[in-house]
Design a protein around this motif. Sequence first.
Motif, PDB file in Angstrom:
ATOM      1  N   LYS A 106       0.784  -0.893  -0.169  1.00  0.00           N
ATOM      2  CA  LYS A 106       0.533   0.123   0.367  1.00  0.00           C
ATOM      3  C   LYS A 106       1.196   1.251   0.379  1.00  0.00           C
ATOM      4  N   VAL A 107       0.741   2.308  -1.034  1.00  0.00           N
ATOM      5  CA  VAL A 107       1.469   3.103  -1.266  1.00  0.00           C
ATOM      6  C   VAL A 107       0.688   4.160  -1.921  1.00  0.00           C
ATOM      7  N   THR A 108       0.815   5.611  -1.729  1.00  0.00           N
ATOM      8  CA  THR A 108       0.331   6.912  -1.729  1.00  0.00           C
ATOM      9  C   THR A 108       1.264   7.527  -2.781  1.00  0.00           C
ATOM     10  N   VAL A 109       1.009   7.617  -4.252  1.00  0.00           N
ATOM     11  CA  VAL A 109       1.471   8.897  -4.267  1.00  0.00           C
ATOM     12  C   VAL A 109       1.158   9.851  -5.399  1.00  0.00           C
ATOM     13  N   THR A 110       1.419  11.162  -5.090  1.00  0.00           N
ATOM     14  CA  THR A 110       1.200  11.940  -5.747  1.00  0.00           C
ATOM     15  C   THR A 110       1.964  12.728  -6.941  1.00  0.00           C
ATOM     16  N   VAL A 111       1.742  12.605  -7.914  1.00  0.00           N
ATOM     17  CA  VAL A 111       2.396  12.897  -8.958  1.00  0.00           C
ATOM     18  C   VAL A 111       1.851  13.959 -10.220  1.00  0.00           C
ATOM     19  N   CYS A 112       2.027  14.627 -10.226  1.00  0.00           N
ATOM     20  CA  CYS A 112       2.055  16.490 -10.870  1.00  0.00           C
ATOM     21  C   CYS A 112       1.980  15.362 -12.514  1.00  0.00           C
ATOM     22  N   ASP A 113       0.872  16.061 -12.905  1.00  0.00           N
ATOM     23  CA  ASP A 113       1.135  16.335 -14.369  1.00  0.00           C
ATOM     24  C   ASP A 113       2.547  15.724 -15.498  1.00  0.00           C
ATOM     25  N   THR A 114       3.287  17.158 -15.566  1.00  0.00           N
ATOM     26  CA  THR A 114       4.280  17.145 -16.447  1.00  0.00           C
ATOM     27  C   THR A 114       4.911  15.812 -16.093  1.00  0.00           C
ATOM     28  N   ASP A 115       4.904  15.537 -15.062  1.00  0.00           N
ATOM     29  CA  ASP A 115       5.845  13.699 -14.051  1.00  0.00           C
ATOM     30  C   ASP A 115       5.148  12.851 -14.673  1.00  0.00           C
ATOM     31  N   TRP A 116       3.618  12.488 -14.520  1.00  0.00           N
ATOM     32  CA  TRP A 116       3.214  11.516 -15.243  1.00  0.00           C
ATOM     33  C   TRP A 116       3.788  11.301 -16.305  1.00  0.00           C
ATOM     34  N   GLN A 117       3.562  12.506 -17.560  1.00  0.00           N
ATOM     35  CA  GLN A 117       4.311  12.677 -18.187  1.00  0.00           C
ATOM     36  C   GLN A 117       4.858  11.639 -19.006  1.00  0.00           C
ATOM     37  N   LYS A 118       6.414  12.335 -18.259  1.00  0.00           N
ATOM     38  CA  LYS A 118       7.590  12.297 -18.845  1.00  0.00           C
ATOM     39  C   LYS A 118       7.745  10.402 -18.321  1.00  0.00           C
ATOM     40  N   MET A 119       6.901  10.106 -17.062  1.00  0.00           N
ATOM     41  CA  MET A 119       7.337   9.130 -17.012  1.00  0.00           C
ATOM     42  C   MET A 119       6.149   8.064 -17.633  1.00  0.00           C
ATOM     43  N   GLN A 120       5.169   8.705 -18.252  1.00  0.00           N
ATOM     44  CA  GLN A 120       4.522   7.782 -19.647  1.00  0.00           C
ATOM     45  C   GLN A 120       5.744   8.070 -20.983  1.00  0.00           C
ATOM     46  N   GLU A 121       6.206   8.483 -21.171  1.00  0.00           N
ATOM     47  CA  GLU A 121       7.461   8.744 -22.247  1.00  0.00           C
ATOM     48  C   GLU A 121       8.203   7.403 -22.348  1.00  0.00           C
ATOM     49  N   LEU A 122       8.759   7.733 -20.876  1.00  0.00           N
ATOM     50  CA  LEU A 122      10.108   6.178 -20.645  1.00  0.00           C
ATOM     51  C   LEU A 122       9.093   5.478 -20.754  1.00  0.00           C
ATOM     52  N   HIS A 123       8.010   5.058 -20.389  1.00  0.00           N
ATOM     53  CA  HIS A 123       7.417   3.384 -20.463  1.00  0.00           C
ATOM     54  C   HIS A 123       7.473   3.488 -21.712  1.00  0.00           C
ATOM     55  N   ASN A 124       6.858   3.934 -22.740  1.00  0.00           N
ATOM     56  CA  ASN A 124       6.572   3.888 -23.927  1.00  0.00           C
ATOM     57  C   ASN A 124       7.162   3.814 -24.694  1.00  0.00           C
ATOM     58  N   GLN A 125       9.321   4.734 -24.304  1.00  0.00           N
ATOM     59  CA  GLN A 125       9.806   4.253 -24.429  1.00  0.00           C
ATOM     60  C   GLN A 125      10.566   2.506 -24.624  1.00  0.00           C
ATOM     61  N   TRP A 126      10.437   2.475 -23.094  1.00  0.00           N
ATOM     62  CA  TRP A 126      10.967   1.497 -22.318  1.00  0.00           C
ATOM     63  C   TRP A 126      10.166   0.411 -23.419  1.00  0.00           C
ATOM     64  N   MET A 127       9.403  -0.404 -23.193  1.00  0.00           N
ATOM     65  CA  MET A 127       8.365  -0.666 -24.193  1.00  0.00           C
ATOM     66  C   MET A 127       8.966  -0.832 -25.831  1.00  0.00           C
ATOM     67  N   GLU A 128       9.295   0.592 -26.500  1.00  0.00           N
ATOM     68  CA  GLU A 128       9.380   0.390 -27.827  1.00  0.00           C
ATOM     69  C   GLU A 128      11.045  -0.983 -27.251  1.00  0.00           C
ATOM     70  N   GLN A 129      11.444  -0.167 -26.539  1.00  0.00           N
ATOM     71  CA  GLN A 129      12.749  -1.202 -26.594  1.00  0.00           C
ATOM     72  C   GLN A 129      12.398  -2.494 -26.362  1.00  0.00           C
ATOM     73  N   GLU A 130      11.569  -3.036 -25.643  1.00  0.00           N
ATOM     74  CA  GLU A 130      11.544  -4.312 -24.826  1.00  0.00           C
ATOM     75  C   GLU A 130      10.694  -5.223 -26.631  1.00  0.00           C
ATOM     76  N   LYS A 131      10.113  -4.566 -27.249  1.00  0.00           N
ATOM     77  CA  LYS A 131       9.567  -5.046 -28.119  1.00  0.00           C
ATOM     78  C   LYS A 131      10.852  -5.441 -29.701  1.00  0.00           C
ATOM     79  N   GLN A 132      12.001  -4.215 -29.699  1.00  0.00           N
ATOM     80  CA  GLN A 132      12.713  -4.407 -30.525  1.00  0.00           C
ATOM     81  C   GLN A 132      13.568  -5.486 -29.879  1.00  0.00           C
ATOM     82  N   MET A 133      14.196  -5.938 -28.740  1.00  0.00           N
ATOM     83  CA  MET A 133      14.520  -6.954 -28.111  1.00  0.00           C
ATOM     84  C   MET A 133      13.937  -8.035 -28.450  1.00  0.00           C
ATOM     85  N   LEU A 134      12.377  -8.061 -27.795  1.00  0.00           N
ATOM     86  CA  LEU A 134      12.118  -9.499 -28.416  1.00  0.00           C
ATOM     87  C   LEU A 134      12.135  -9.868 -29.870  1.00  0.00           C
TER      88      LEU A 134
END
Length: 197
Positions: A106-134
């Motif tokens: 159980k963790v409570t986290v508050t994230v602002c919109d810009t950080d959330w967008q950066k996290m989303q972009e990093l996640h998308n980049q990571w997913m693309e890298q994983e797809k390429q590796m696969l």
Amino acid sequence: MIKKSKNNENKPDFDVMFNEVQEEIQEKDAEQDIISRVPELRKLSENIDKATDNWVNSTLQLESAIHEYQRAEVKLGNAVNTISDQVDTIKKHIDQIIEDAPTKLKVTVTVCDTDWQKMQELHNQWMEQEKQMLADQYKQQEVLWQKQSHRLTDIVRNNEGVWLSQRLFYIIGSLSLLSIITIVLEIAFYVYFHWIL
């Protein structure tokens, strides 16, 4: 052979003598023919011995190839069983973690919109890298399976009784690759849903 005439005189029978001489000539001709064919018969015997040796060597090589193929088949079956067991173990651990997550994590986290967008972009980049590796890993596995399939096909090509089609290799390869991809995707989704979101 000499026949006695009625006058009790001994006279030779020329027909019988001629026949005996003819038989002797035929026997000598037959002996000479056999003697003249001795080198040919020896050569034929040598050729038969060579052919027998070649056949024995070919049989031994074929038996060796069959044993090698059987050992490779056993190793492949063991590898598939090991991967399957590992996949089951990982799945059990993931299921246990997911089951324990609501009560233990159980963790409570508050994230602002810009950080959330950066996290989303990093996640998308990571997913693309994983797809390429696969995709790269899939290509490598496919090349390895093709090499293995060609090698084993060459080994058993001359033995029609132990022919193994390429379909089996592709099926086993596909199952192994599917298992690996499933593991990677389950870990990726777990990380995404429990650590990023």
